[in-house]
Design an enzyme around this catalytic site. Structure first.
Site, PDB file in Angstrom:
ATOM      1  N   HIS A 106       0.573   0.053   5.652  1.00 46.57           N
ATOM      2  CA  HIS A 106       1.139   0.663   4.463  1.00 46.57           C
ATOM      3  C   HIS A 106       1.781   2.005   4.805  1.00 46.57           C
ATOM      4  O   HIS A 106       1.335   2.716   5.710  1.00 46.57           O
ATOM      5  CB  HIS A 106       0.053   0.883   3.404  1.00 46.57           C
ATOM      6  CG  HIS A 106      -0.602  -0.388   2.947  1.00 46.57           C
ATOM      7  ND1 HIS A 106      -1.890  -0.447   2.478  1.00 46.57           N
ATOM      8  CD2 HIS A 106      -0.126  -1.662   2.893  1.00 46.57           C
ATOM      9  CE1 HIS A 106      -2.192  -1.698   2.142  1.00 46.57           C
ATOM     10  NE2 HIS A 106      -1.138  -2.457   2.391  1.00 46.57           N
ATOM     11  N   TYR A 121      -9.703   7.963   0.429  1.00 47.44           N
ATOM     12  CA  TYR A 121      -8.426   8.561   0.813  1.00 47.44           C
ATOM     13  C   TYR A 121      -8.168   9.777  -0.068  1.00 47.44           C
ATOM     14  O   TYR A 121      -8.052   9.637  -1.290  1.00 47.44           O
ATOM     15  CB  TYR A 121      -7.259   7.609   0.589  1.00 47.44           C
ATOM     16  CG  TYR A 121      -7.299   6.275   1.286  1.00 47.44           C
ATOM     17  CD1 TYR A 121      -6.576   6.061   2.454  1.00 47.44           C
ATOM     18  CD2 TYR A 121      -8.019   5.207   0.757  1.00 47.44           C
ATOM     19  CE1 TYR A 121      -6.584   4.826   3.079  1.00 47.44           C
ATOM     20  CE2 TYR A 121      -8.028   3.973   1.374  1.00 47.44           C
ATOM     21  CZ  TYR A 121      -7.309   3.791   2.540  1.00 47.44           C
ATOM     22  OH  TYR A 121      -7.318   2.563   3.153  1.00 47.44           O
TER      23      TYR A 121
END
Length: 215
Positions: free
Chosen positions: A62, A132
């Site tokens: 990603h 994250y």
């Protein structure tokens, strides 16, 4: 906190010092001034994401378009992952190369990825959980992906192909060459310019505001 720059420019590993006794353990997972001194600018936190994965789940590759893309500070409160950092910035001296780190709830390392880098994780344990801290909120129009099985990139996995679990979106992601042909990859030059703009912006003093008068 121990800091090590990975072989991909713009990515670092942070290993906290853990303080353990009969009660358990304490450590600093993130300190803004440590990241700022390492990266050259503060991580402007906009969002925190958490995902929980079964063993064998692969998420990635990603990335987000630059600017503003999305810087990431990745850590694992439970379980273990292999964290891959892939240089997808065209014109970079390490374009197409990758590095990896095991992040887990033992050494409690964290990985910082600058804007424009590709990212993938592989869960090594059941119920593996990853956090994250990111510099920008999710923007589906700017989020992109690459195939984790692209032989040109050549990621090395601990599981056989039929053991890996990927989302339909990740399965359908283009190869590095296909994304480059379609103009979907960030360039090294635009990434460097964006990093410089972040350093400049953080260096400028914030204007003082006058205190409001009492009514």
């Amino acid at each position: 906190m121990q800091i090590r720059e990975l072989s991909i420019p713009g990515a670092w590993e942070f290993t906290p010092k853990q303080h353990a006794d009969e009660r358990g353990v304490f450590f600093e997972q993130y300190r803004f001034e440590t990241v700022q001194a390492t990266v050259g600018h503060a991580l402007d936190l906009k969002q925190m994401n958490t995902s929980v994965s079964t063993r064998g789940v692969v998420r990635g590759i990603h990335y987000a378009l630059v600017p503003p893309s999305q810087a990431k500070y990745v850590s694992v409160p439970k379980g273990a992952f292999i964290d891959f950092v892939i240089d997808i910035r065209t014109g970079s001296p390490t374009f197409g190369r990758w590095d990896s780190v095991v992040i887990d709830d033992v050494d409690r390392r964290a990985i910082y990825l600058s804007e424009g880098l590709g990212h993938a994780i592989v869960a090594l344990t059941e119920g593996a959980t990853v956090n994250y801290l990111v510099s920008e909120v999710f923007n589906p129009q700017r989020e992109k992906g690459l195939s984790v099985t692209d032989p040109e990139i050549g990621l090395t996995f601990p599981f056989e192909l039929d053991e890996r679990l990927l989302s339909p979106k990740d399965v359908a992601a283009p190869t590095l060459a296909e994304a480059a042909e379609q103009g979907l990859l960030p360039s090294f030059a635009e990434c460097l310019a964006y990093y410089d703009s972040l350093r400049t912006a953080r260096a400028e003093p914030t204007p003082l505001r006058a205190a409001p008068h009492d009514a």
